[in-house]
Design a protein around this motif. Structure first.
Motif, PDB file in Angstrom:
ATOM      1  N   VAL A  81      -6.135   3.292  -9.645  1.00 25.66           N
ATOM      2  CA  VAL A  81      -5.687   4.388  -8.422  1.00 25.66           C
ATOM      3  C   VAL A  81      -6.885   4.853  -7.719  1.00 25.66           C
TER       4      VAL A  81
ATOM      5  N   MET B 263       2.837   0.722 -10.559  1.00 23.10           N
ATOM      6  CA  MET B 263       2.792  -0.129  -9.103  1.00 23.10           C
ATOM      7  C   MET B 263       1.498  -1.057  -8.962  1.00 23.10           C
ATOM      8  N   THR B 264       0.480  -0.465  -9.572  1.00 24.38           N
ATOM      9  CA  THR B 264      -0.846  -1.097  -9.384  1.00 24.38           C
ATOM     10  C   THR B 264      -0.862  -2.361 -10.222  1.00 24.38           C
TER      11      THR B 264
ATOM     12  N   HIS C  39       0.733  -1.257  -0.017  1.00 26.52           N
ATOM     13  CA  HIS C  39       0.018   0.198  -0.004  1.00 26.52           C
ATOM     14  C   HIS C  39       0.762   1.285  -0.054  1.00 26.52           C
ATOM     15  N   ALA C  40       0.759   1.989  -1.159  1.00 25.52           N
ATOM     16  CA  ALA C  40       1.473   3.457  -1.044  1.00 25.52           C
ATOM     17  C   ALA C  40       0.779   4.351  -1.389  1.00 25.52           C
ATOM     18  N   CYS C  41       1.205   5.527  -1.012  1.00 21.60           N
ATOM     19  CA  CYS C  41       0.456   6.826  -1.259  1.00 21.60           C
ATOM     20  C   CYS C  41       1.414   7.763  -1.909  1.00 21.60           C
TER      21      CYS C  41
ATOM     22  N   VAL D  25      -2.425   1.488  -4.615  1.00 20.40           N
ATOM     23  CA  VAL D  25      -2.180   2.845  -4.613  1.00 20.40           C
ATOM     24  C   VAL D  25      -3.103   4.013  -4.408  1.00 20.40           C
TER      25      VAL D  25
ATOM     26  N   ALA E  45       2.462   5.568 -10.735  1.00 25.91           N
ATOM     27  CA  ALA E  45       1.195   4.825  -9.798  1.00 25.91           C
ATOM     28  C   ALA E  45       0.693   3.653 -10.987  1.00 25.91           C
TER      29      ALA E  45
END
Length: 371
Positions: A60, A33-34, A9-11, A40, A30
């Motif tokens: 996202v 990453m997903t 889990h990233a922001c 994200v 983003a």
């Protein structure tokens, strides 16, 4: 030895989505990453008008903090961090970086904070009056805030070294990670049709500029250079982008009597068909970080003339191997470079020139920093 933890889990934290290269970089990260199964959140201070919102992937999640002031941004970001518990927050642009670093510390959530600098900030600040609050305040606030960041990313070696010096960063806290590019996506988008008469077969050669119509991009320099080119070559100039200097640029175009040969096209969601059909790509910036448009021009094989501004063009073009570098603000040198490119004397661009910017390779480096 650093313990490796799987990132789930990233922001990504931005002020908002403007129509620029930094936002495109963050959306590329983003999206990738997903695709790798990482959740994200794109967290912004506000949602304003921008065609770029259409480019946010469905995978996202968009979080609007609806925060206006500096302290409001910190408090609302803290609230988000406590409620959602992302493992890492990746921010971009300087003020957002400070907010992210301070919010990460105040939240006491253990979130890892990675801030990214995308421009040669010293060059920008040195152009301001000596008494400017921004010029005086940013280095001080940055030194305080960056104490709480786990890593500082510079998008070029020049940007990293500039940040390291400006904010007195300790050894090992900063690293260089180039901006990500998706060559296959760019090539596919470049194949889309372009119906404008200036870009049809047999038309006059077109010099292309791209970027926000702001002081940093120094399009007045490009106009002056094109004015000189136009005396010798029957060519046209197209500038893609929007910004606060539009009216001043239009006035300058009129004064130079270039209305029939210069087109300020505004923001274009897909600039790549323009790249593909341009005779020369010209970057006239006074300062940069790692200008993505230069890399895109390499991918599409467009001849390049660029100012050797801090920072990025020298690294991307490998000291002039893949394009012409000219001094900042020198319209005569820029004009000579454009004329030379229009004459057909341009280097071949091998794949190796842009492979290091592939989004997967770049994301791997970010992930090393994020966990």
């Amino acid at each position: 030895m650093k313990k490796t933890v799987a990132l789930t889990h990233a922001c990504i934290y931005l002020n908002t989505l403007y129509n620029g290269g930094i936002e495109r970089v963050m959306l590329n990260l983003a999206r990738t990453m997903t695709a790798r199964g990482i959740e994200v959140d794109l967290v912004v201070n506000f949602v304003g008008y921008s065609p770029m919102w259409k480019e946010v992937p469905d995978s996202v999640r968009l979080v609007n903090l609806d925060a206006k002031g500096f302290t409001s941004r910190i408090s609302k970001l803290v609230k988000y961090l406590k409620a959602e518990s992302p493992q890492v927050i990746l921010s971009a642009t300087h003020i957002s970086n400070e907010v992210a670093a301070l919010a990460g510390f105040v939240s006491k959530t253990g979130v890892r904070v990675v801030v990214s600098e995308h421009t040669s900030l010293s060059t920008e600040l040195n152009g301001l009056p000596a008494t400017s609050k921004r010029r005086l305040g940013i280095p001080i606030l940055g030194k305080i805030a960056y104490r709480f960041a786990h890593s500082v990313v510079g998008v070029s070696e020049g940007v990293r070294k500039d940040a390291e010096k400006l904010f007195s960063l300790p050894r090992g806290k900063s690293r260089t990670i180039y901006n990500p590019i998706e060559p296959e996506r760019i090539l596919a988008q470049a194949a889309e049709p372009l119906d404008h008469p200036w870009f049809q077969a047999g038309s006059k050669p077109v010099v292309l500029g791209i970027g926000r119509l702001e002081k940093q991009k120094d399009f007045f320099n490009l106009l002056e250079a094109f004015y000189q080119v136009r005396k010798k070559v029957d060519a046209r100039l197209v500038i893609l982008g929007e910004g606060s200097e539009r009216q001043a640029l239009e006035a300058r175009i009129q004064k130079l009597e270039l209305e029939n040969d210069v087109w300020l096209a505004g923001f274009v969601a897909n600039p790549f068909p323009y790249f593909k059909r341009a005779s020369v790509f010209a970057l006239s910036s006074a300062w940069e970080g790692l200008p993505t448009a230069l890399i895109e021009a390499l991918i599409l094989g467009v001849p390049i003339v660029s100012t050797n501004c801090p920072s990025g063009p020298f690294e991307i073009l490998e000291g002039g191997k893949y394009g012409t570098l000219v001094p900042v603000g020198d319209s005569h040198a820029l004009a000579r470079g454009i004329e030379e490119a229009l004459s057909g004397h341009n280097p071949a661009i091998p794949k190796e020139a842009f492979l290091r910017y592939s989004v997967d390779a770049v994301l791997d480096q970010y992930l090393e920093t994020m966990v």
